[in-house]
Design an enzyme around this catalytic site. Sequence first.
Site, PDB file in Angstrom:
ATOM      1  N   GLU A   1     -53.797  63.611 -54.821  1.00  0.00           N
ATOM      2  CA  GLU A   1     -52.430  63.653 -54.294  1.00  0.00           C
ATOM      3  C   GLU A   1     -52.095  64.980 -53.622  1.00  0.00           C
ATOM      4  O   GLU A   1     -51.501  65.005 -52.542  1.00  0.00           O
ATOM      5  CB  GLU A   1     -51.432  63.398 -55.439  1.00  0.00           C
ATOM      6  CG  GLU A   1     -51.424  61.979 -55.972  1.00  0.00           C
ATOM      7  CD  GLU A   1     -50.709  61.005 -55.051  1.00  0.00           C
ATOM      8  OE1 GLU A   1     -50.800  61.157 -53.810  1.00  0.00           O
ATOM      9  OE2 GLU A   1     -50.062  60.085 -55.564  1.00  0.00           O
ATOM     10  N   SER A   2     -52.467  66.087 -54.245  1.00  0.00           N
ATOM     11  CA  SER A   2     -51.953  67.377 -53.777  1.00  0.00           C
ATOM     12  C   SER A   2     -52.979  68.495 -53.714  1.00  0.00           C
ATOM     13  O   SER A   2     -52.636  69.617 -53.339  1.00  0.00           O
ATOM     14  CB  SER A   2     -50.830  67.833 -54.715  1.00  0.00           C
ATOM     15  OG  SER A   2     -51.357  68.094 -56.019  1.00  0.00           O
TER      16      SER A   2
END
EC number: 4.2.2.n1
Length: 456
Positions: free
Chosen positions: A294-295
Site C-alpha cells: 500500500e505505502s
Amino acid sequence: MLCILNACSTSSNQLEQILERGELRVVSRYGLTSYYTNSGQLAGFEFDLAQAFADYLGVELKVTVPNTLSKTLDMIENGQADIAAAGLTITRARQNRLRFGPIYHEVTQQLIYRHGSPKPRDITEISSGQLEILANSSHAEQLALLQQEIPLLSWTENQSIDSSGLLQLVQLELIDYTIVDSNEMSASHGLYPELRVAFDVSDPQPLAWGMRRSEDMSLQLAVTAFFEEIENTGYLDQLIETYFGHIRRFDYVDSRAIHRRIQTHLPQYESMFKAAALAYGYDWRLLAAMAYQESHWNPEAVSSTGVRGLMMLTQATANEMGVTDREDPEQSIFAGTAYLTIIKNRLPERIAEPDRTWLALAAYNIGLGHLEDARILTEKNGGNPDRWADVRENLPLLAKQQWFSQTRYGYARGGEPVRFVGNIRRYYDIMLHHDEVNRNSTTPPAEPNQTLPAAL
C-alpha cells in the site's frame, strides 16, 4: 485401500507395514518448494502433499531431512524411509535406483549468474568461471552428458549446502555460476534480486516421489491412487496455486527496494504490526507485506485518489473505523487490520483458508461488491467462486463492457486486485525468508538427519 491391500499377495507388504506402524516415513529437503518452517508451523509444497497422503492412509507423518541428497536416496534404497518427497526429477540414473510415482510437475534446469557479470550465451562460455552445483543431483547428471560433447566443461559438486545456499554464494560473488531447477529459481528470485537466469541447461524434466525398487508394488499403487484422487478433486491444482500461483515476472528494482526497507523502515513499525496481528489473529508479516504494497511503509503516503497512510485508508473507511489521523502509523495499522477482518467475516463461511485471505485482500483493494460480481462471473464461466485461483482469472473481466454490463456494481479495474494480492504474497515470502535467515543466524545449526515432527 482394502482393494490395494488385497491386490498384493505378500503377507506383509510395504503398505501393510506402514499401516501397522501407524507412521509414514518421508525424507525431504529444506526449501520454499519443499519443506520449511513458518512461525513454528511446518509448510511447503512437498510437506503438504506428504501430509495429505499420510491423512489418506490414516497414519502419522514423520519427516526427516538428511544432510545430503545422496543420503536421501540411500535412505529410500535401504528401507529407512518410505518416500522421498524432495522435488526429485526423474532421470535415467535415478530410475535405476528408485521407483517413481505419478508425475505432478515439470521443471527445467537453469544456469544462474549474478547481475553485472557477463551473461554467458551457452554452456561453452562458462569455462573461465567457477560453476558449483549440488552433489549427486540431476544437475550433475546433465553436466556429465554435456561433458561428452564439451570435454573442457568442469564443475564442482558441493556436498555441504543446498540449492538456496548455492544461490547465496552466487549472490555474494563467492562463485560465478550454479544450476537450479526453474521452480526453485522462480520461488527464490525475490530473495536474491541480483541473480539472473542465463539459459536453460536441460529440456523440461518431470518431478515425482521416489520409492524403493522391489517386487512389492503396494506403496506405489497407493501413491498412484492418491494422486488420482487429488487430481480429480482439484486439491493438487489448489496446492500448486497456493505455493506458486503468485509468482509473476521478476521486478528487479522492486525486490531490491523491499530488501533495503526491511532494514531501514520496518523496525519502526514492527511492534505495531505484531500487536495488530495478535489482536486480530494474523501473521504480522502478512500485515506488513500488505502495508508495504500500500505505502512502502511510508506513513505520509498519499495517492492521487486521496487515500493515505501506511494502510492507505479512504476517508470513509477511516470514519467507519474511528480513525482521527490517517497518517498516524498505529491508528492506520489497527484500522486496516480491523477492516480486513470485517471483510473476511462477510465472506461466505464455507470459504476456507488460504483462499479466504486472498479474496479478502482483493476486496480490500477493489471493494466487496466488485469482488462479489467477479465471483458470480466465475461461477457463470464454470469456475469455483470460492477459490482465489478461479476468481483471479475472472476479475479482469470487470473492465470489459460485455462482462461488467452483466454485473450489479458495474465497471472496475479488475486487474488491480490481481496484482495487489500477487505482490502481497511475494512480499510475504520475502519477509518469511528474512525471518528464517535471521533466526538461523542466532541459533545453532540443526544436527544432521534431524527429524522434525508432523504439522503442529
